[in-house]
Design an enzyme around this catalytic site. Structure first.
Site, PDB file in Angstrom:
ATOM      1  CG  ASP A  16     -23.585  23.683  -5.986  1.00  0.00           C
ATOM      2  OD1 ASP A  16     -23.255  23.094  -7.025  1.00  0.00           O
ATOM      3  OD2 ASP A  16     -24.741  24.096  -5.790  1.00  0.00           O
TER       4      ASP A  16
ATOM      5  CG  HIS B 230     -30.007  27.690 -12.724  1.00  0.00           C
ATOM      6  ND1 HIS B 230     -31.239  27.157 -12.454  1.00  0.00           N
ATOM      7  CD2 HIS B 230     -29.399  27.866 -11.512  1.00  0.00           C
ATOM      8  CE1 HIS B 230     -31.385  27.003 -11.145  1.00  0.00           C
ATOM      9  NE2 HIS B 230     -30.282  27.434 -10.555  1.00  0.00           N
TER      10      HIS B 230
ATOM     11  CD  GLU C 201     -30.025  23.349  -7.597  1.00  0.00           C
ATOM     12  OE1 GLU C 201     -28.782  23.411  -7.742  1.00  0.00           O
ATOM     13  OE2 GLU C 201     -30.675  24.198  -6.966  1.00  0.00           O
TER      14      GLU C 201
ATOM     15  CD  GLU D 231     -25.395  21.455  -9.226  1.00  0.00           C
ATOM     16  OE1 GLU D 231     -24.175  21.458  -8.951  1.00  0.00           O
ATOM     17  OE2 GLU D 231     -26.246  22.022  -8.520  1.00  0.00           O
TER      18      GLU D 231
ATOM     19  CG  ASP E 144     -26.823  20.962  -4.945  1.00  0.00           C
ATOM     20  OD1 ASP E 144     -26.732  20.405  -3.842  1.00  0.00           O
ATOM     21  OD2 ASP E 144     -26.785  22.191  -5.093  1.00  0.00           O
TER      22      ASP E 144
ATOM     23  CE  LYS F  88     -28.583  24.471  -3.317  1.00  0.00           C
ATOM     24  NZ  LYS F  88     -29.006  24.042  -4.645  1.00  0.00           N
TER      25      LYS F  88
END
Length: 414
Positions: free
Chosen positions: A125, A132, A198, A200, A232, A252
């Protein structure tokens, strides 16, 4: 191009797209397919009935529960298969349109269960959005020096947990862990109070390297098979307590969600655009030529329980400071080997405006500006029962290519 398959207006899966995926239904075992409109082309039947006879293909390559073996055949083969399917679906081509086998080839998408498209060996990642990174740095460090000294010199990233990546439609459980607020003397334990999405994108590698080898920015796209949407998930309070000194871990690793259809890099060719200009002189291995960003519209919706969808974010893939060829070059510059099916996520994609921020952390600004939904409720972070949906598409000169969606419901902690 016009297809004889009825494609609804604003469908992501036009004849210009034809993404690959893995599906099954009540009567069919897992197999590879191509999406068009509301249908799936069963590649195993096409192959069995001789429609792909001019392409050198192993007998059972499409009767598989992942794309890896097919991808391993190489781009010259996978590209030929897509081009042949495209040819068969053209309005003025009667080969499949008028063939008695047509009914067995075409499967209704709504009756299919989509599976994880690839077997994922490794997952990286990145942290590639300047907006951001700046927002997060301003919140947690110094607004005047939001970016860390290395950020404009290299694509920051970390090695994530591949085993907990799940396809769209898979529910996730609220994670538990340690957290410590500034007013706490000692850490507490329990379900996260700050569950976040998140927004992505991720690319999937289609060619391996050996240890010690590196991929240049000029070569990188030869190693990229296609792209998916990527959510994510993050537990912000758990993450904030644990990430110093070694970075993300339990905050995470509990789940990431991906869209099931892999849009090949060739389908995105019409939507290439320039990356942002670097603000620091780059080391030679990160320099590149040409356009390697893509003009892809990205959206995030929150749907509370059985309520209606609420659009909370509109961003674009082109905002990323670090592009895909730089990401892959940096991943491999130390000799790290890559494999077919590896996932490389972009990091949260935030834009310059508040409605383009790609996480609740930013949209609600660390919980200080709650978002009001249509039912009157407010969100600082994601609540149990919420469904988060991400969608992405590109559109230009009458050509539309999209990714479908990645949709995930949050269940209470076990």
């Amino acid at each position: 191009m016009i297809s004889w398959v009825q494609v609804p207006e604003k469908s992501d899966f036009t004849i210009y797209n034809l993404p690959y995926g893995v599906f099954k239904n009540k009567r069919l075992s897992p197999r590879l397919g191509v999406a068009i409109g509301d249908k799936i082309v069963d590649l195993s039947v096409l192959h069995e009935k001789g429609f792909l006879s001019e392409i050198s293909l192993p007998d059972k390559v499409f009767l598989n529960d992942c794309l890896n073996d097919f991808i391993a055949l190489g781009k010259p083969i996978t590209r030929k298969v897509r081009e042949r399917v495209q040819e068969l679906l053209l309005e003025d081509n009667p080969e499949l349109k008028d063939h008695r086998i047509r009914g067995k080839v075409m499967v209704n998408r709504k009756e299919a269960q989509m599976l994880l498209p690839v077997k994922i060996g490794d997952y990286t990642d990145f942290y590639s959005s300047k907006e951001h990174a700046t927002n997060v740095g301003a919140m947690f460090r110094d607004p005047e020096n939001a970016l860390l000294p290395n950020w404009k010199h290299l694509p920051v990233g970390y090695h994530g947990r591949a085993s907990s990546i799940v396809p769209s439609g898979t529910d996730i459980y609220r994670p538990k862990g340690q957290f410590k607020d500034p007013d706490m003397e000692k850490p507490s334990f329990g379900p996260t109070r700050r569950l976040d999405f998140e927004l992505e994108m991720a690319f999937i590698t289609g060619k391996p390297t050996k240890m010690g080898e590196s991929i240049s920015t000029a070569e990188a796209e030869d190693y990229i098979f296609g792209f998916v949407l990527f959510n994510d998930w993050s537990a912000r309070d758990i993450q904030a307590w644990e990430y110093v000194p070694l970075g993300p871990f339990l905050g995470k690793s509990f789940a990431s969600s991906i869209s099931p259809w892999v849009v090949v890099i060739e389908a995105l060719e019409p939507f290439r655009t320039a990356s942002p200009e670097p603000e620091e002189e780059l080391l030679p291995y990160l320099k590149f030529e040409g356009d390697h960003a893509y003009d892809l519209n990205l959206e995030v919706y929150i749907q509370p329980g059985n309520g209606v969808e609420n659009l909370v974010c509109q961003s674009n893939y082109k905002y990323l400071y670090w592009n895909t060829v730089q990401q892959l070059a940096h991943q491999t510059v130390n000799g790290c080997n890559i494999n077919i099916g590896d996932i490389y996520a972009s990091g949260t994609i935030s834009g310059p405006n508040e409605n383009s921020y790609g996480s609740m952390l930013e949209l609600a600004w660390k919980g200080t500006r709650p978002i009001r939904l249509e039912d009157g409720s407010e969100r600082k972070f994601i609540e149990d029962g919420d469904i988060v949906k991400m969608r992405g598409f590109a559109e230009k000169d009458g050509i539309r290519v999209g990714f479908g969606e990645v949709s995930t419901k949050v269940k209470p902690a076990k």
